[in-house]
Design an enzyme around this catalytic site. Structure first.
Site, PDB file in Angstrom:
ATOM      1  N   ARG A 177      41.033  44.802  48.753  1.00 13.96           N
ATOM      2  CA  ARG A 177      41.347  44.225  47.445  1.00 13.96           C
ATOM      3  C   ARG A 177      41.420  42.702  47.561  1.00 13.96           C
ATOM      4  NH1 ARG A 177      46.534  45.802  43.649  1.00 13.96           N
ATOM      5  NH2 ARG A 177      47.734  45.148  45.477  1.00 13.96           N
ATOM      6  N   ASP A 463      56.407  44.347  45.963  1.00 14.42           N
ATOM      7  CA  ASP A 463      55.345  43.361  46.111  1.00 14.42           C
ATOM      8  C   ASP A 463      55.358  42.460  44.890  1.00 14.42           C
ATOM      9  OD1 ASP A 463      54.124  44.764  44.052  1.00 14.42           O
ATOM     10  OD2 ASP A 463      52.425  45.468  45.244  1.00 14.42           O
TER      11      ASP A 463
END
Length: 562
Positions: A177, A463
């Protein structure tokens, strides 16, 4: 630090960059194997070809935000109804990634990569985005690590445990990603301006790994990617063009590169068919990026005081707007012949409390059963300890079938309306909700500033996405003086109340982490930044974008070639 950009230093090693490219990150011989003249040239080619398209897409985002801030709401685009109503399908899913029932995610750290690839999951998504603090060291070491992982040579010597980690014979399939379109890479200048972060991430990884990956992991396809933070199909169209340019450069067949798009912004849920259509030769599905999706709901409706969220812990898949989003994603993907991936299980094992651990694992089990019964083809886990539970839920329902693309069409979801997708979440707001947001936000930002983008806090893996929820919810509650109606206090949130909460939570953080760690780490700096963002008159688009310059570290280089 004063930058020495015009003084020639014959004894200072520099990267061999092509004309128009300056590398201002620290020189390292290992990094130089990634930052070759040819690889940098490929990144520069992508930047020059697509920067105008990226600028236009970002301006369209700003225009959409102005429209929402003036009272508008997202919806289905009448001009692309023919795409939504059409009978087209995406290219067939490659056999190498037909079975994705459990995927694990994590940053591109060396030990993490080995453990994740060995975890028993079907896929590992190596993350340059929300789980990584994008310092120069983290990014470049990440590329070195991935190159070693793709060629099979990656090892890690943990001296404290006296253990060497290496890859098993059977490993997860690797997806990468890159960062979102909005994030720059300030350590690489192309024609005098910072490079686009995702083109750096994609370009360097693809250039060095496409041939070996296709040979060892992709069975002739690949590399495979996850694409984050998109708001409109025009952004998917840019990615499709980037893929085609990369395939042409490499001399591989069109459609070799495959990508899953995270539907993690509220505007994108109304563009799912259009996004798949633009990527139809390169798509292997969509994913419910549910934490960022909650963040995006607040950000999209920042000027709508009638759309205030309850406590963060109450905004789950039981909310009507979240369930509608998941169901429509499944129906859309299966209609187009690709995977509909479920959301993240953010829990982590609680080793010192068996009872609490079993309760947490039971929540994961129920969530994954809900996903597979709804029709999802796979799911995400943040910790290797969750993989057996996730695998049990999906395999128990799907058996030996690799996915549910053909068996769960979810035609009932065709009745989902704009109102379903926009319904206001229900629930109470509490002082403890404000406290938790503040405590999590400050601690996450302190870790991010010191190099960690994936942080275990209060038995969850946090996160940037979960930290963003904390930030924007605090901002929303302060901005509109919401009443804390869930704990009997009846008080309204104000800057003064928030100030007292910040002081008290900083004291709590110091007690929890210890005085020595509190002094060494950047808790005070993080507190100032987080408080400033929560109390700002205008809501910043992204927490990480606003504080990015605090982790940029330019190094002296020779005379510019510009």
């Amino acid at each position: 630090m004063e930058l020495e950009t015009s003084v020639y230093r014959p004894n200072v090693a520099v990267y061999d960059a092509p004309d128009g490219v300056e590398v201002r990150g620290r020189y390292d011989q290992i990094f130089a194997k990634i930052l070759t003249r040819e690889a940098l040239g490929f990144v520069a080619q992508l930047q020059r070809e697509f920067r105008g398209h990226v600028r236009y897409a970002m301006e369209c985002r700003r225009e959409a935000r102005r429209r929402y801030n003036s009272g508008g709401v997202p919806g289905f685009d009448p001009s692309t109804k023919f795409i939504r109503d059409g009978d087209w399908v995406c290219a067939p899913v490659p056999l190498a990634v037909a079975d994705r029932r459990v995927e694990i995610t994590g940053p591109v750290e060396r030990k993490m990569i080995i453990n994740a690839l060995n975890s028993g999951a079907k896929v590992f998504m190596a993350d340059f985005e929300d789980a990584l603090s994008p310092s120069w060291e983290n990014l470049m070491r990440g590329h070195v690590n991935l190159k070693d992982a793709v060629d099979g040579s990656i090892t890690f010597h943990d001296k404290s445990r006296k253990r060497v980690y290496k890859l098993n014979d059977q490993t997860a399939k690797l997806f990468v990603r890159p960062r979102g379109w909005h994030l720059p890479e300030a350590h690489i200048l192309i024609d005098g301006e910072p490079a686009t972060g995702c083109l750096v991430d994609f370009g360097l990884y693809f250039f060095h790994n496409y041939a070996k990956f296709r040979q060892t992991q992709g069975s002739g396809f690949g590399p495979f990617f996850y694409l984050p933070k998109m708001e409109h199909s025009r952004e998917a169209k840019i990615w499709n063009s980037v893929f085609e340019r990369a395939e042409k450069m490499a001399g591989i067949e069109r459609g070799s590169i495959r990508a899953t798009v995270l539907i993690e912004t509220l505007p994108a849920v109304f563009q799912m068919n259009e996004i798949l259509y633009e990527l139809r030769d390169h798509s292997v599905g969509l994913n419910c990026g549910r934490w960022d999706y909650i963040f995006s709901y607040v950000k999209t409706f920042q000027a709508h005081p009638d759309r205030l969220l309850p406590d963060r812990v109450l905004v789950g898949m039981g909310q009507h707007f979240m369930r509608s989003y998941s169901d429509l994603l499944i129906r859309t993907c299966h209609k187009r012949g690709v995977h509909a991936m479920g959301g993240m299980a953010a829990q982590i094992p609680i080793r010192d409390d068996p009872k609490a651990n079993e309760m947490a694992l039971d929540l994961v089990r129920k969530d994954k059963l809900r996903e597979v019964r709804a029709g999802h083809d796979g799911t995400w886990a943040a910790h290797p300890g969750l993989i057996p539970i996730c695998m049990e839920a999906f395999t128990g329902h799907m058996g030996k079938n690799p996915n549910q693309i053909k068996s769960m069409k979810r035609e009932d979801a065709s009745a989902i309306t704009e109102e379903d997708l926009l319904q206001i979440p229900r629930g109470v707001r509490t002082l403890e909700g404000l406290r938790l947001n503040t405590r999590v936000g400050i601690q996450y930002l302190a870790a991010w500033l010191t190099g960690s983008g994936s942080v275990p806090l209060y038995n969850l893996m946090e996160d940037a996405a979960t930290a963003e929820i904390s930030r924007v919810q605090n901002w929303q509650w302060i901005r509109y003086g919401v009443e804390l109606d869930g704990d009997g206090l009846g008080v309204r949130v104000s800057k003064e109340l928030f100030g007292r909460v910040v002081e008290e939570e900083m004291e709590r953080i110091e007690k929890e982490v210890g005085k020595e760690k509190f002094k060494k780490r950047m808790y005070k700096e993080a507190c100032k930044m987080f408080t400033k963002q929560c109390t700002a008159p205008e809501l910043d688009d992204f927490l990480t974008l606003a504080v990015y310059n605090h982790i940029v570290a330019h190094h002296p280089i020779n005379v510019s070639r510009l």
